[in-house]
Design a protein around this motif. Structure first.
Motif, PDB file in Angstrom:
ATOM      1  N   UNK A 122       0.834  -1.205   0.000  1.00  0.00           N
ATOM      2  CA  UNK A 122       0.000   0.000   0.000  1.00  0.00           C
ATOM      3  C   UNK A 122       0.867   1.252   0.000  1.00  0.00           C
ATOM      4  N   UNK A 123       1.959   1.200   0.758  1.00  0.00           N
ATOM      5  CA  UNK A 123       2.853   2.362   0.784  1.00  0.00           C
ATOM      6  C   UNK A 123       3.428   2.634  -0.595  1.00  0.00           C
ATOM      7  N   UNK A 124       3.775   1.574  -1.307  1.00  0.00           N
ATOM      8  CA  UNK A 124       4.291   1.744  -2.667  1.00  0.00           C
ATOM      9  C   UNK A 124       3.201   2.318  -3.567  1.00  0.00           C
ATOM     10  N   UNK A 125       1.962   1.825  -3.419  1.00  0.00           N
ATOM     11  CA  UNK A 125       0.858   2.302  -4.248  1.00  0.00           C
ATOM     12  C   UNK A 125       0.556   3.770  -3.974  1.00  0.00           C
ATOM     13  N   UNK A 139      -6.586  -4.011  -0.909  1.00  0.00           N
ATOM     14  CA  UNK A 139      -6.431  -4.667   0.393  1.00  0.00           C
ATOM     15  C   UNK A 139      -7.325  -5.901   0.498  1.00  0.00           C
ATOM     16  N   UNK A 140      -8.565  -5.762   0.012  1.00  0.00           N
ATOM     17  CA  UNK A 140      -9.472  -6.914   0.056  1.00  0.00           C
ATOM     18  C   UNK A 140      -8.908  -8.081  -0.743  1.00  0.00           C
ATOM     19  N   UNK A 141      -8.297  -7.746  -1.870  1.00  0.00           N
ATOM     20  CA  UNK A 141      -7.753  -8.798  -2.708  1.00  0.00           C
ATOM     21  C   UNK A 141      -6.562  -9.481  -2.048  1.00  0.00           C
ATOM     22  N   UNK A 142      -5.719  -8.719  -1.346  1.00  0.00           N
ATOM     23  CA  UNK A 142      -4.575  -9.299  -0.644  1.00  0.00           C
ATOM     24  C   UNK A 142      -5.050 -10.333   0.367  1.00  0.00           C
ATOM     25  N   UNK A 143      -6.041  -9.940   1.159  1.00  0.00           N
ATOM     26  CA  UNK A 143      -6.493 -10.850   2.213  1.00  0.00           C
ATOM     27  C   UNK A 143      -7.295 -12.022   1.658  1.00  0.00           C
ATOM     28  N   UNK A 144      -8.010 -11.821   0.539  1.00  0.00           N
ATOM     29  CA  UNK A 144      -8.682 -12.950  -0.111  1.00  0.00           C
ATOM     30  C   UNK A 144      -7.656 -13.961  -0.616  1.00  0.00           C
ATOM     31  N   UNK A 145      -6.563 -13.441  -1.145  1.00  0.00           N
ATOM     32  CA  UNK A 145      -5.491 -14.295  -1.647  1.00  0.00           C
ATOM     33  C   UNK A 145      -4.863 -15.099  -0.505  1.00  0.00           C
TER      34      UNK A 145
END
Length: 411
Positions: A122-125, A139-145
């Protein structure tokens, strides 16, 4: 697959956004590993040792797979990039099970890794100028993964435990068969070593109805061995071998087995467990034996076991003793046989014989006079009296054809 996972493929990042994320991947992996090392003690040693570079590579590969998923075009093969990551997570779960660890540490590492990875990505984004809504969805996609990876590890852990348990039971069954078959000591010792079985001092055979096998097995020491399939001489019973039920421990075992309809053999040094199995099987075969709902202790039937060791010899002895009553043909008079049996049992005490047979003492006297006329001096011969007591105080045991293993006889 979870319902959230398809979003990983439908949400597509532009190459301009993915580029900085890829460049920072190594840094994100290092930060993730450092956080897990500091917060999950179970992995401190693993990361510090030879596995450190391997685990770092795996973390970097998992993150790279995620970026590939969110940056590729959607299509029928969207799951292809995910397959290696899931396979790796599955293998990791199996490895944890093989090493005797629960999934607590691994799942904690997943959760912590997801938070740290998201923070760094997120910091990079943010530095790349991504809007807040895009970053939130990211973020939702990270945690779904991570949820998918966690589920794969859980499946791998469960499959390994199931496979390990099946293999353990197979090896224990081989050990049980070797013991029951009386295999040479070196064969049995090798089977015990393969099964990683801690040998007790003694084993005690317990023949139990098949329907009660699991319940009874749960009552015994964890080292108990079992043979679920009926063996020769077991009738419809299954076999358990209870460890260290000798001496003072035998009485508690008997109390534990009450109401289960079992036959309990003697305790024997564990390498001689077959002796206990053989005695339990022979006791089960005794004519007239009632097992249902009871605990049959083979030690209560030693005399019957001794005199029935050779059924044909017993039948011959019975015929010899009763021959004078039959004249060599036909069946002996039942009343005279009953009177002789009771007379032997009560050592000639007329009143007790009369009470047992529900007849008048004079009737006993009349019958014994008749028996003395038939047998003569044999009724005062100690050796003949001993032989007659043996055959008349036991039920008739059918002779067994040569080579046939002992089994339940018709009562």
């Amino acid at each position: 697959m979870s319902d959230a996972l398809p979003d990983v493929t439908t949400f597509r990042l532009t190459p301009e956004v993915v580029g900085p994320l890829r460049q920072g991947l190594s840094h994100v992996a290092v930060q993730t590993i450092n956080a897990i090392t500091a917060s999950v003690p179970a992995y401190t040693e693993a990361f510090a040792g030879e596995l450190g570079p391997t685990i770092e590579k795996a973390v970097r590969a998992a993150l790279g797979t995620f970026l590939e998923l969110v940056s590729r075009d959607t299509g029928p093969d969207w799951g292809a990039p995910l397959a290696p990551a899931l396979e790796g997570a599955y293998a990791l779960g199996r490895g944890e099970a093989r090493n005797g660890r629960s999934l607590d540490a691994l799942l904690s590492a997943y959760r912590l890794g997801a938070r740290v990875a998201w923070r760094e990505l997120a910091a990079i984004s943010v530095r790349a100028g991504q809007p807040a809504a895009t970053i939130a969805h990211f973020a939702e996609l990270v945690f779904a993964y991570i949820d998918e990876l966690s589920a794969a590890s859980v499946a791998g852990h469960a499959d390994e435990l199931a496979s390990t348990e099946r293999e353990r039971l197979r090896l224990l069954d081989q050990l049980t068969q070797a013991l029951v078959a009386g295999e040479p000591e070196h064969v049995v010792l090798a089977a015990a070593e393969r099964a990683d079985w801690a040998a007790p001092q003694t084993l005690t055979a317990v023949l139990v109805p098949e329907r009660s096998l699991r319940g009874v097995a749960d009552l015994l020491d964890a080292r108990a061995l079992q043979r679920s399939e009926p063996g020769p001489g077991f009738g419809d019973m299954s076999l358990l071998l209870a460890p260290d039920a000798h001496g003072p421990a035998r009485a508690p075992l008997m109390r534990l087995l009450r109401g289960h309809g079992v036959v309990v053999g003697p305790a024997r040094p564990w390498l001689r467990a077959r002796e206990s199995v053989d005695r339990a099987a022979r006791t089960l075969a005794l004519p007239g034996l009632r097992v249902a709902g009871r605990v049959v202790d083979t030690e209560d039937h030693l005399a019957a076991l001794v005199v029935t060791a050779d059924p044909q010899a017993l039948a011959d002895l019975r015929a010899q003793v009763l021959a004078p009553l039959t004249g060599g043909t036909g069946a002996p008079p039942g009343k005279l046989v009953d009177t002789l049996r009771s007379w032997l049992r009560h050592q000639g005490r007329r009143e007790e014989v009369a009470a047992e047979l529900f007849i008048h003492p004079q009737t006993v006297r009349y019958r014994m006079t008749r028996l003395r006329e038939i047998y003569g001096d044999r009724l005062t011969d100690p050796e003949w009296i001993s032989a007659a007591a043996v055959v008349l105080t036991l039920p008739t045991l059918p002779a067994r054809p040569p080579g046939r293993p002992p089994g339940r006889a018709a009562g």
